[in-house]
Design a protein around this motif. Sequence first.
Motif, PDB file in Angstrom:
ATOM      1  N   ARG B 321       7.165   4.573   6.671  1.00  0.00           N
ATOM      2  CA  ARG B 321       7.732   3.423   5.985  1.00  0.00           C
ATOM      3  C   ARG B 321       7.054   3.351   4.621  1.00  0.00           C
ATOM      4  NH1 ARG B 321       9.780  -1.807   6.893  1.00  0.00           N
ATOM      5  NH2 ARG B 321       8.718  -3.426   5.699  1.00  0.00           N
ATOM      6  N   THR B 323       6.763   1.349   0.992  1.00  0.00           N
ATOM      7  CA  THR B 323       7.098   0.109   0.290  1.00  0.00           C
ATOM      8  C   THR B 323       6.536   0.178  -1.119  1.00  0.00           C
ATOM      9  OG1 THR B 323       5.085  -1.107   0.862  1.00  0.00           O
ATOM     10  CG2 THR B 323       6.902  -1.238   2.435  1.00  0.00           C
ATOM     11  N   VAL B 324       7.277  -0.409  -2.022  1.00  0.00           N
ATOM     12  CA  VAL B 324       6.813  -0.527  -3.410  1.00  0.00           C
ATOM     13  C   VAL B 324       7.029  -1.969  -3.829  1.00  0.00           C
ATOM     14  CG1 VAL B 324       7.097   0.260  -5.779  1.00  0.00           C
ATOM     15  CG2 VAL B 324       7.508   1.847  -3.903  1.00  0.00           C
ATOM     16  N   VAL B 325       5.991  -2.613  -4.309  1.00  0.00           N
ATOM     17  CA  VAL B 325       6.108  -3.969  -4.838  1.00  0.00           C
ATOM     18  C   VAL B 325       5.530  -3.940  -6.234  1.00  0.00           C
ATOM     19  CG1 VAL B 325       5.251  -6.332  -4.646  1.00  0.00           C
ATOM     20  CG2 VAL B 325       6.024  -5.144  -2.614  1.00  0.00           C
ATOM     21  N   VAL B 332       2.212  -1.737  -6.472  1.00  0.00           N
ATOM     22  CA  VAL B 332       1.518  -1.444  -5.222  1.00  0.00           C
ATOM     23  C   VAL B 332       2.452  -0.573  -4.384  1.00  0.00           C
ATOM     24  CG1 VAL B 332       0.354  -2.387  -3.201  1.00  0.00           C
ATOM     25  CG2 VAL B 332       0.462  -3.735  -5.302  1.00  0.00           C
ATOM     26  N   SER B 334       2.812   1.638  -0.872  1.00  0.00           N
ATOM     27  CA  SER B 334       2.153   1.861   0.409  1.00  0.00           C
ATOM     28  C   SER B 334       3.004   2.762   1.273  1.00  0.00           C
ATOM     29  CB  SER B 334       1.910   0.535   1.131  1.00  0.00           C
ATOM     30  OG  SER B 334       3.005   0.239   1.956  1.00  0.00           O
ATOM     31  N   THR B 336       3.155   3.837   5.524  1.00  0.00           N
ATOM     32  CA  THR B 336       2.623   3.858   6.883  1.00  0.00           C
ATOM     33  C   THR B 336       3.373   4.962   7.608  1.00  0.00           C
ATOM     34  OG1 THR B 336       4.251   2.242   7.575  1.00  0.00           O
ATOM     35  CG2 THR B 336       2.089   1.394   7.008  1.00  0.00           C
ATOM     36  N   VAL B 356      -6.660   2.450  -0.065  1.00  0.00           N
ATOM     37  CA  VAL B 356      -7.149   1.690   1.080  1.00  0.00           C
ATOM     38  C   VAL B 356      -6.479   2.288   2.301  1.00  0.00           C
ATOM     39  CG1 VAL B 356      -7.334  -0.595   2.101  1.00  0.00           C
ATOM     40  CG2 VAL B 356      -7.194  -0.352  -0.374  1.00  0.00           C
ATOM     41  N   TRP B 365      -2.125   3.970   7.411  1.00  0.00           N
ATOM     42  CA  TRP B 365      -1.587   2.974   6.476  1.00  0.00           C
ATOM     43  C   TRP B 365      -2.353   3.119   5.177  1.00  0.00           C
ATOM     44  CZ3 TRP B 365      -2.522  -3.002   7.297  1.00  0.00           C
ATOM     45  CH2 TRP B 365      -1.981  -3.708   6.224  1.00  0.00           C
ATOM     46  N   GLU B 367      -2.549   2.385   0.991  1.00  0.00           N
ATOM     47  CA  GLU B 367      -2.046   1.561  -0.118  1.00  0.00           C
ATOM     48  C   GLU B 367      -2.655   2.066  -1.410  1.00  0.00           C
ATOM     49  OE1 GLU B 367      -3.732  -2.305  -1.228  1.00  0.00           O
ATOM     50  OE2 GLU B 367      -1.868  -3.147  -0.465  1.00  0.00           O
ATOM     51  N   ARG B 369      -2.727   1.338  -5.646  1.00  0.00           N
ATOM     52  CA  ARG B 369      -2.354   0.373  -6.682  1.00  0.00           C
ATOM     53  C   ARG B 369      -2.548   0.978  -8.056  1.00  0.00           C
ATOM     54  NH1 ARG B 369      -2.908  -5.361  -5.082  1.00  0.00           N
ATOM     55  NH2 ARG B 369      -2.687  -5.308  -2.831  1.00  0.00           N
TER      56      ARG B 369
END
Lengths: 245, 378
Positions: B321, B323-325, B332, B334, B336, B356, B365, B367, B369
């Motif tokens: 999975r 994700t980009v925010v 950020v 991430s 997983t 992290v 998981w 992350e 940044r």
Amino acid sequence: MASAAAPVRVSIIDDHPVVIEGIRAWLNVEPRIKVSHVGTNVPASMSNVDVIILDLHLDRRLAIDDIATLAGAGQRVIVFSQFTEEEIVLAALDAGAYAFLAKSEGPDHLLTTVFAVAEGRPYVTPMAAGILVSDQRPEAPVLSERERTALLWWFQSMSKASVASRMGISPHTVDMYIRRARLKYAQVGRAAPTKTDMLMRAIEDGLLTRDEVAEGFPLPAPATTASRAIRPAVAGSVEVKPAGA
Amino acid sequence: MSSPATGGDSVAARYASAAQVAAVVILLICHVCYDVIIIARSWSQYESRLGTVTAWVIVAGVQVAGSVLLLRRGAGASVLACRLLAALAVGASLVAILSYPPGQVLGDASWAWNTVGWCGVLLLMHRPLWELIVMQGANTAISVVAMAADGSMDRVTAGRVVLVTFATAGAQLLFVVVAHHLTRVARRAAELTLARAENESRAAAEEAVHSERQRRYREIGERVAPLLRGLGDSTLDPADPQVWRLAGVEAARLRRLFAETDDSSDPMLHELRACTDLAERRGVDVTFFHYGALPQVPAAARRSLTEVVLLVLASAASRARITVVGDAAEVVVSVTADAPAEVLDDLRSSLPVSVVDDQEAKQLWVEVRWRVPQPLSG
């Protein structure tokens, strides 16, 4: 908690029979849930169901107004959609939906969402958490740093337990931050009876005080400055710094 | 880049403005100093003093209006206003001639011919040359007709008319022609400078693209070639999971490399999708969510961010999975996945971003940044 004697009565509204059957199959594994109505259209009135699972895309249109109508009648709506765009999700929540579930999140989150909503608690799926944490609209409620962290990591991760261990708090507290962030959204935008219900339920749960609801949502006690940034550095996370950078 | 902010037009405008100021000053000296001296000296001789004063005042009015128009609007002044003012000046010339002493159209008391000619320069400087020629022609014709009418046109006078015409109208036309020419030359020079600067910056850009290509070529050579050589000479075993993983990572890197040269509105997301492609083909169930408006992320930072995703995806067993925010200040990313944490071992020492990671229930998981650099203050 719904007892075995009174199963949660669910309505499924979707214009694709195959989707209805899929949702029914997911729900059927749970004896405490009973599918008591299915339909391809939003009926004029519906009184004998606890939760409505509504496909957002009905008859080639977005059923945002139907959500508002159902929420206006006090019906608890879970939106189930293949659309995951920010504006659509925020519009559905603003119209008074309790939860927004992306189709890809169905297998993992549908049952939890149905139980939470049946008890009057909004549920935030990881996808919805990503949208709330990146909401940059001027009308977006101000979230505390911990609420933002909880939302962001819930968006990224596999479980609230892993978010909890990373934040150094209990899964229950993670859930509390996420729910508080979600309830701030119940206090902005258009009024809906369902939003009032959510807030009343939060007061019963001890998540909010009556005064907090009455005077709008103040910041949580420890965070004196709320941040629009995605997340400040959180103590306890393992940071690997570049060597010789 | 050495691109001059001022284009050819603005250089030309500076030259034009110098010519405009010159015309305004010349006319000012002619009318306020020279004409006043002539009129004062011959005051007693004028046929009509009222006519003289009226003509002087009209010319002064035209001069003020024309100067304001020229200095404020330059070439953009209203064509109609300029032409009307020019006609008014020629009319004032007629009034002045009628008030001269008899036979003095070209005598010591006459002042209007030259001044009205400069009025024409002032008003018609930015108009096609023929307009000024017509105006000067009318101005000259009035004097010639007046001389013919009062019988003062003899051979000597005709000779003087020709001389005076050359000295006044000729000089004035020459002034305008030279001003036009200077402006044109200035524009051309500035355009050439601009074009040269553009060529230089294009050459610099091409040089940058070339060195970027060489970097990619080097990278492929350093990473992919040993792998292919190893497979070719059997020092690497294609059945070894470690070799699969290496090959998968390199294939994904190649894929990302191709995506880097694509024209995409959001290169960051585009390159991430390129990284997911191969994992999906391997049967990994990849979900990809991105929210928020991402800032511009430079290519080097994008490579670092996508590298994490790429390495984890290459080792993901069945699901991942991403994700980009983002907001204006930070991105950020991430991922997983059911992948071993060792995949990031190489990265930890080299990645210029914070990582992290959280190993739990055989799920990785990660992350990463990247913050938009803050402009240095003070």
